[in-house]
Design an enzyme around this catalytic site. Sequence first.
Site, short mmCIF file in Angstrom:
data_model
loop_
_atom_site.label_atom_id
_atom_site.label_comp_id
_atom_site.label_asym_id
_atom_site.label_seq_id
_atom_site.Cartn_x
_atom_site.Cartn_y
_atom_site.Cartn_z
NE ARG A 1 -6.75 5.58 2.25
CZ ARG A 1 -7.68 4.98 2.74
NH1 ARG A 1 -8.78 5.51 2.87
NH2 ARG A 1 -7.21 3.65 3.09
NE ARG B 1 -8.94 10.11 -2.66
CZ ARG B 1 -9.30 9.48 -1.66
NH1 ARG B 1 -9.34 8.40 -1.20
NH2 ARG B 1 -9.77 10.52 -0.74
CE1 TYR C 1 -13.71 -6.76 0.08
CE2 TYR C 1 -12.08 -7.79 -0.53
CZ TYR C 1 -12.65 -6.88 0.27
OH TYR C 1 -11.78 -6.04 1.15
NE ARG D 1 -4.18 -1.63 -0.23
CZ ARG D 1 -5.28 -1.45 0.36
NH1 ARG D 1 -5.67 -0.42 1.20
NH2 ARG D 1 -6.29 -2.31 0.27
CG ASP E 1 -8.66 -2.54 -5.08
OD1 ASP E 1 -8.07 -1.79 -4.10
OD2 ASP E 1 -9.33 -3.22 -4.81
O1 CP3 Z 1 0.55 0.93 -3.15
C1 CP3 Z 1 -0.06 -0.33 -3.59
O2 CP3 Z 1 -0.09 -1.23 -2.64
C2 CP3 Z 1 -0.75 -0.42 -4.82
C3 CP3 Z 1 -2.17 -0.49 -4.80
C4 CP3 Z 1 -3.13 -1.16 -4.07
C5 CP3 Z 1 -4.22 -0.79 -3.76
N1 CP3 Z 1 -5.05 -1.86 -3.17
C6 CP3 Z 1 -4.78 0.54 -3.65
C7 CP3 Z 1 -6.00 1.10 -2.96
C8 CP3 Z 1 -3.11 -2.85 -3.93
C9 CP3 Z 1 -2.01 -3.71 -4.08
C10 CP3 Z 1 -4.35 -2.94 -3.29
C11 CP3 Z 1 -4.94 -4.17 -2.97
C12 CP3 Z 1 -5.88 -4.65 -2.17
N2 CP3 Z 1 -7.14 -4.02 -2.22
C13 CP3 Z 1 -6.15 -5.78 -1.28
C14 CP3 Z 1 -5.04 -6.78 -0.84
C15 CP3 Z 1 -4.05 -6.23 0.18
C16 CP3 Z 1 -4.47 -6.05 1.71
O3 CP3 Z 1 -4.34 -4.89 1.96
O4 CP3 Z 1 -4.73 -7.07 1.93
C17 CP3 Z 1 -7.41 -5.60 -0.79
C18 CP3 Z 1 -8.18 -6.61 0.27
C19 CP3 Z 1 -8.02 -4.62 -1.44
C20 CP3 Z 1 -9.56 -4.25 -1.45
C21 CP3 Z 1 -9.62 -2.65 -1.07
N3 CP3 Z 1 -9.23 -1.74 -1.81
C22 CP3 Z 1 -10.09 -2.34 0.26
C23 CP3 Z 1 -10.36 -2.96 1.48
C24 CP3 Z 1 -10.01 -0.76 0.24
C25 CP3 Z 1 -10.33 -0.02 1.37
C26 CP3 Z 1 -9.30 0.33 2.23
C27 CP3 Z 1 -9.26 1.49 2.91
O5 CP3 Z 1 -8.21 1.48 3.59
O6 CP3 Z 1 -10.09 2.29 2.51
C28 CP3 Z 1 -9.49 -0.51 -1.14
C29 CP3 Z 1 -9.30 0.77 -1.58
C30 CP3 Z 1 -7.90 1.07 -2.00
N4 CP3 Z 1 -6.94 0.33 -2.67
C31 CP3 Z 1 -7.32 2.29 -1.59
C32 CP3 Z 1 -5.83 2.18 -2.02
C33 CP3 Z 1 -4.78 3.29 -2.27
C34 CP3 Z 1 -7.72 3.58 -0.69
C35 CP3 Z 1 -8.54 4.29 -1.61
C36 CP3 Z 1 -8.71 5.93 -1.40
O7 CP3 Z 1 -9.59 6.32 -0.62
O8 CP3 Z 1 -7.70 6.28 -2.06
#
Ligand code: CP3
Length: 343
Positions: free
Chosen positions: A27, A36, A150, A23, A73
């Site tokens: 943010r 964003r 999911y 991640r 994502d």
């Molecule tokens: O920097 C990186 O790692 C690359 C981008 C990346 C994102 N999601 C961006 C993202 C990667 C590799 C993921 C994987 C992902 N997404 C996983 C597996 C990894 C883990 O954390 O276990 C999962 C379960 C998801 C599903 C997902 N996407 C969730 C649960 C959320 C909300 C999480 C939150 O903290 O609000 C997302 C959204 C998401 N994916 C964000 C980002 C940067 C936040 C979105 C935002 O508000 O900008």
Amino acid sequence: MSKIFVDACKGKKTPYTPVWMMRQAGRYLPEYMEVRSKAGDFLSLCKDPQKACEVSLQPVDIVGVDAAIMFSDILVVPMEMGMELKFVKGEGPIFPNPITCMEDIEKLDVQKAANELEYVYETIRLIRSKLADDKALIGFCGAPWTLATYMIEGQGTKTYAKVKKLIYSNPKLMHALLSKVTEALKLYMANQIKSGADVVMIFDSWAAALEQSAYFEFSWNYIKELTSFLKSNFPDTPIIAFPKGISGYLDKIDGDFDVFGVDWSTPMELAKEKLGDRYILQGNMEPTRLYDKNAIDEGIDKVVKVMKNERHIFNLGHGILPDVPVENAKYFIKSVQAKTKNL
Ligand code: CP3
């Protein structure tokens, strides 16, 4: 030019232990928030290759990590298979119409997904064209089990009640869904590699939801199918598997991949004992140590003492949280690179 991150994935000796953060494009970086907000929302950012490329490069330029991970994502795959996806502020991702029956599964379109994900492939091509030669680009997908969870639950869950009810009461339906998702992921990951991903990673974030027998039947088998497919078609591209929270099952882990991602709840000593001869290990500092510099130092030392810059890629044991000070993230990366130098 050789890439230290790729070398480490292949077990070659490197001048220091390469390091990145799950991640890392996100943010906690004000520069990410700015891009964003220009994109409008998170999914629009994922679908805009120029902007997705920009935020993928930010952690390399600002924080100094050794690899970029493409910005996207895991949930874009079920979305492009035909499921409506929403990101609701404060609630995370939601599929308003989750899978409930075979008819829903039949409607999912594997080939359409592989084609519609062109914006991801374009993002990868752009990143690879701008990234320094000695830095690696990581592509990724969610594990079939995590994605299917999911797709059935419709959102994050604490109990996994719907998906678990299904695996015990109608395993055939679950296997039909998992097979279809796996087919989509084969095409998706192959296209990522063809577009320029140097390494690919499979995130099984919900691995710990399952008892051992169910884990191997409903998750690990499909990860193995995916990695075998990729290895036979792209033998040179390292694969990282990250099944989160299964320290009790390490004895039974096998398959055609290169790097095992160790989550923060698994002691590194245990992972090394069980898997260190067969796989390169990635991990596993507790991500909330990033709130405090002394805690960072202690956390790094603990891992370095076990791994000693051998068969290791440094990372957090899960994603960086949005309120971590950027300065601490930089301190973490610099310290790992300095402390592991010439070990
Ligand atoms: O920097 C990186 O790692 C690359 C981008 C990346 C994102 N999601 C961006 C993202 C990667 C590799 C993921 C994987 C992902 N997404 C996983 C597996 C990894 C883990 O954390 O276990 C999962 C379960 C998801 C599903 C997902 N996407 C969730 C649960 C959320 C909300 C999480 C939150 O903290 O609000 C997302 C959204 C998401 N994916 C964000 C980002 C940067 C936040 C979105 C935002 O508000 O900008």
